[in-house]
Design a protein around this motif. Structure first.
Motif, short mmCIF file in Angstrom:
data_model
loop_
_atom_site.label_atom_id
_atom_site.label_comp_id
_atom_site.label_asym_id
_atom_site.label_seq_id
_atom_site.Cartn_x
_atom_site.Cartn_y
_atom_site.Cartn_z
N GLU A 223 67.05 83.05 -0.19
CA GLU A 223 66.61 84.45 -0.09
C GLU A 223 67.82 85.36 0.15
OE1 GLU A 223 63.78 84.15 3.08
OE2 GLU A 223 62.19 83.38 1.76
N GLU A 224 68.75 84.91 0.98
CA GLU A 224 69.97 85.68 1.24
C GLU A 224 70.82 85.79 -0.03
OE1 GLU A 224 71.92 83.85 4.60
OE2 GLU A 224 70.18 84.22 5.90
N GLU B 205 67.66 99.06 -0.95
CA GLU B 205 67.27 98.85 0.44
C GLU B 205 65.77 98.61 0.60
OE1 GLU B 205 67.51 97.99 4.23
OE2 GLU B 205 69.25 98.32 2.95
N ASN B 206 64.96 99.34 -0.18
CA ASN B 206 63.52 99.27 0.02
C ASN B 206 62.79 98.24 -0.84
OD1 ASN B 206 62.59 101.54 1.97
ND2 ASN B 206 64.26 102.40 0.76
N SER C 284 66.26 94.34 -1.06
CA SER C 284 67.01 93.83 0.10
C SER C 284 66.39 92.54 0.62
CB SER C 284 67.01 94.86 1.22
OG SER C 284 65.68 95.03 1.71
N ASP D 125 65.15 91.99 3.57
CA ASP D 125 63.88 92.31 4.24
C ASP D 125 62.76 92.54 3.22
OD1 ASP D 125 65.02 92.10 6.74
OD2 ASP D 125 65.29 94.27 7.00
N ALA D 126 63.06 93.24 2.12
CA ALA D 126 62.04 93.52 1.10
C ALA D 126 61.59 92.23 0.41
CB ALA D 126 62.57 94.51 0.07
N ARG E 117 61.72 89.16 1.64
CA ARG E 117 60.92 88.37 2.59
C ARG E 117 59.53 88.98 2.79
NH1 ARG E 117 65.87 86.51 6.62
NH2 ARG E 117 66.44 84.72 5.32
N ARG E 118 59.45 90.28 2.84
CA ARG E 118 58.15 90.96 2.97
C ARG E 118 57.27 90.67 1.76
NH1 ARG E 118 59.61 96.32 2.40
NH2 ARG E 118 59.24 95.99 0.19
#
Length: 172
Positions: A16-17, A45-46, A49, A51-52, A54-55
């Motif tokens: 994922e990274e 970013e949204n 990224s 976080d996105a 993984r979400r």
């Protein structure tokens, strides 16, 4: 004909990274002339990224794959999306290739992958959104059997809008 690609599922935190880093690299190298530096940063970013990603996996059942060249295994891009049970279609959220890998028919191979995926899962169609200014992408999708079924402008926040065509390919 031997396929041009192999697909490696993104299933670990380390992958994922790697995916998020690849997404940033591809986006920063392609999108600023089309949508501007500010919107490119915002979208990375949204929507691209770590976080996105993984979400999307945790909350929306997205699946992601690294796209690898069959000849030497190098990562040439990434793709991802999710099944939409309510429409019996697969939403292809992302097909992105490194700049030096475009024009080598990798996108066509990715579409073949999704065609087989949809058939194996009993889905009727696949669809995607493509920026109206992305002439190369539109041409590639049309050449692979997609047709435009709608045009949309989507407010994505912070004063930014995605101005896209919705393109679909039936797989029945």
């Amino acid at each position: 004909m031997q396929d041009l690609i192999g697909l490696t599922p993104v299933t670990t935190p380390e992958n994922e990274e790697r995916l998020a880093a690849l997404a940033r690299e591809i986006w920063e190298g392609y999108w600023p002339p089309l949508i501007g530096e500010d919107q490119t940063r915002y979208m990375v970013e949204n929507f691209q990224s770590l976080d996105a990603i993984r979400r999307d996996i945790a909350e929306h059942a997205y699946e992601y794959w690294f796209v690898c060249a069959a000849d030497d295994g190098r990562i040439v891009g990434y793709t991802g999306g999710r099944v939409e049970p309510e429409t019996n279609r697969f939403f292809i959220s992302k097909i992105y290739l490194k700049p030096e890998e475009r024009g080598k028919h990798f996108a066509s191979a990715i579409v073949r992958f999704y065609t087989e995926l949809c058939r194996s899962r009993g889905l009727d169609a696949m669809y995607l959104t493509v920026n109206k200014g992305n002439v190369l992408g539109i041409r590639a999708y049309e050449g692979n059997g997609f047709s435009t079924i709608d045009a949309v402008e989507t407010d994505i926040g912070s004063g930014f809008v995605m101005d896209d065509y919705i393109m679909e390919k039936r797989v029945g």
